[in-house]
Write an enzyme that holds these catalytic residues in place. Structure first.
Site, short mmCIF file in Angstrom:
data_model
loop_
_atom_site.label_atom_id
_atom_site.label_comp_id
_atom_site.label_asym_id
_atom_site.label_seq_id
_atom_site.Cartn_x
_atom_site.Cartn_y
_atom_site.Cartn_z
N LYS A 141 12.26 17.76 -2.16
CA LYS A 141 13.37 18.72 -2.05
C LYS A 141 13.46 19.28 -0.62
O LYS A 141 14.12 20.27 -0.38
CB LYS A 141 13.15 19.87 -3.04
CG LYS A 141 13.20 19.40 -4.48
CD LYS A 141 13.03 20.55 -5.47
CE LYS A 141 11.57 20.84 -5.70
NZ LYS A 141 11.35 21.91 -6.69
N ARG A 194 -8.17 3.10 -2.70
CA ARG A 194 -9.56 3.41 -2.34
C ARG A 194 -9.77 4.84 -1.87
O ARG A 194 -10.67 5.55 -2.33
CB ARG A 194 -10.04 2.46 -1.23
CG ARG A 194 -10.50 1.12 -1.69
CD ARG A 194 -10.20 0.06 -0.64
NE ARG A 194 -8.79 -0.21 -0.64
CZ ARG A 194 -8.21 -1.09 -1.45
NH1 ARG A 194 -8.93 -1.80 -2.25
NH2 ARG A 194 -6.89 -1.25 -1.45
N THR A 195 -8.94 5.27 -0.90
CA THR A 195 -9.23 6.55 -0.25
C THR A 195 -9.05 7.72 -1.22
O THR A 195 -9.94 8.56 -1.36
CB THR A 195 -8.31 6.72 0.98
OG1 THR A 195 -8.41 5.54 1.78
CG2 THR A 195 -8.70 7.92 1.81
N HIS A 234 -7.83 7.20 10.85
CA HIS A 234 -8.27 7.16 9.45
C HIS A 234 -9.78 7.44 9.44
O HIS A 234 -10.60 6.56 9.22
CB HIS A 234 -7.98 5.78 8.87
CG HIS A 234 -8.11 5.67 7.37
ND1 HIS A 234 -8.83 6.57 6.60
CD2 HIS A 234 -7.60 4.76 6.50
CE1 HIS A 234 -8.77 6.21 5.34
NE2 HIS A 234 -8.02 5.11 5.24
N ARG A 246 -2.87 12.32 3.17
CA ARG A 246 -2.42 11.05 3.77
C ARG A 246 -0.91 11.14 3.95
O ARG A 246 -0.21 11.56 3.02
CB ARG A 246 -2.78 9.86 2.90
CG ARG A 246 -2.09 8.58 3.38
CD ARG A 246 -2.56 7.36 2.68
NE ARG A 246 -3.91 7.00 3.09
CZ ARG A 246 -4.49 5.83 2.77
NH1 ARG A 246 -3.83 4.95 2.04
NH2 ARG A 246 -5.71 5.57 3.16
N1 CP Z 1 -8.92 1.46 3.13
C1 CP Z 1 -7.88 2.18 2.66
O1 CP Z 1 -7.37 3.13 3.30
O2 CP Z 1 -7.45 1.78 1.42
P1 CP Z 1 -6.34 2.54 0.54
O3 CP Z 1 -5.01 2.41 1.28
O4 CP Z 1 -6.34 1.84 -0.79
O5 CP Z 1 -6.72 3.98 0.44
#
Ligand code: CP
Length: 274
Positions: A81, A52-53, A130, A102
Site C-alpha cells: 500500500k 535458505r536464508t 549478503h 531482505r
Molecule cells: N543463499 C541464499 O541466499 O539462498 P536463498 O535465496 O534461498 O535465501
C-alpha cells in the site's frame, strides 16, 4: 548501543573467531542453548524470495527458544500500500527484539538500521551484500581447509550482481596471504568498488574469462548463479546464463573445494554443493 550486521566487516576478525567457536559449541551441544533466546522475538522481513536464508534464520531463533514473526512476501505487508521501509521498521521496532531484512534495493538494510531501534541483520540487499551467507561461507571454508589464511579463491559466474561474492571478498580480504581469481564474462565482471578496495589494500587478484584457465591453481572455487532478477534485459540473461558449466572434465574439478550459495536451476541440481 545497538549493533547491526549490514556487511561482513561489521564484525571484527576477533569477534568472528569467537562466533566460530560458539557455532561449533551450539552444533555439538544444542540442548545447552535451547533457552538462550527465550522471551525474544525476531521479525523476518523478506521483500524478495528466499528459501535458505529466511528459514535458517527462523530455525536458529526457534532452536534458541525464541519466537518468529514477519512476512515472506512484501505483497502481504503494507509495502503493497506504499509503506516505506523506514515506516515498516519503525512499527516493527515496537514488536520485535531484532529483525532480518531482505530487499531488492541496494542499501535497504542500511535504511532500516537507520530508523530501527532494534538490531538489523542484512539478509541480502539487491546486488550489494549478503553478510549472513558470508558467515556460512567462512564457516564452511574453515571446516574444509582448516584455515582462512593462505588461500587462492576463485569466484566464478555473475560477479557483477552476485551479492554473496561481494561480501565474501570483503570478508576474506582481512586474512593473510589471500589471492583472488575473478572468473566472469566481461559483462558480469566484479564491480570497480570491489577491485578498487583490493588495489588500495595491495591484495592480489586476477580477472579471467575462462574457468579452464584458472581452475588448476585454486584452493576454493565459489560458483554463482547468473542473477536473472537483476537483469534489465531478458536477452542478455539468456545469452549469459549458461556461460559456465562445471563438470568433472574440467581440470581438477573433482579435487576442488567447491562452494555454491544456490539456488540452482532445476536442471543443474546435480551441481555439487559446498
Ligand atoms: N543463499 C541464499 O541466499 O539462498 P536463498 O535465496 O534461498 O535465501
Amino acid at each position: 548501543m545497538k549493533r547491526d550486521l549490514l556487511t561482513p566487516l561489521d564484525f571484527s576478525k576477533e569477534e568472528l573467531d569467537r562466533l566460530f567457536v560458539l557455532a561449533d559449541d551450539i552444533e555439538a551441544n544444542p540442548a545447552k542453548y535451547a533457552h538462550a533466546c527465550e522471551g525474544k522475538k525476531i521479525a523476518t522481513l523478506f521483500y524478495e524470495p528466499s528459501t535458505r536464508t529466511r528459514l535458517s534464520i527462523e530455525t536458529a531463533m526457534i532452536n534458541l527458544g525464541g519466537r518468529v514473526m514477519g512476512f515472506a512476501d512484501a505483497k502481504s505487508s503494507s509495502a503493497a500500500k506504499g509503506e516505506t521501509v523506514a515506516d515498516t521498521i519503525r512499527v516493527i521496532s515496537n514488536f520485535a527484539d531484532i529483525a532480518a531484512i531482505r530487499h531488492p534495493k541496494e542499501g535497504a538494510a542500511a535504511v532500516a538500521a537507520q530508523y530501527a531501534t532494534i538490531p538489523i541483520i542484512n539478509a541480502g540487499d539487491g546486488g550489494h551484500q549478503h553478510p549472513t551467507q558470508t558467515l556460512t561461507d567462512l564457516t564452511t571454508i574453515r571446516k574444509l581447509k582448516g584455515r582462512l589464511d593462505n588461500l587462492t579463491i576463485g569466484l566464478c559466474g555473475d560477479l557483477k550482481f552476485g551479492r554473496t561474492v561481494h561480501s565474501l571478498v570483503a570478508a576474506m580480504s582481512r586474512y593473510e596471504n589471500i589471492r583472488f581469481v575473478f572468473i566472469s564474462p566481461p559483462e558480469l565482471r566484479m564491480p570497480d568498488y570491489v577491485t578498487d578496495s583490493l588495489n588500495d589494500k595491495g591484495i592480489p587478484y586476477q580477472e579471467v574469462t575462462m574457468l579452464e584457465e584458472a581452475i588448476g591453481g585454486l584452493d576454493i572455487l565459489y560458483m554463482t548463479r547468473v542473477q536473472r532478477e537483476r537483469f534489465f534485459n531478458e536477452e542478455d540473461y539468456i545469452r549469459l546464463k549458461d556461460f559456465y558449466v562445471l563438470d568433472e572434465k574440467k581440470n581438477g574439478a573433482r579435487q576442488k573445494r567447491l562452494l555454491y550459495p544456490a539456488p540452482a536451476p532445476a536442471r543443474r541440481r546435480n551441481c555439487p554443493g559446498g
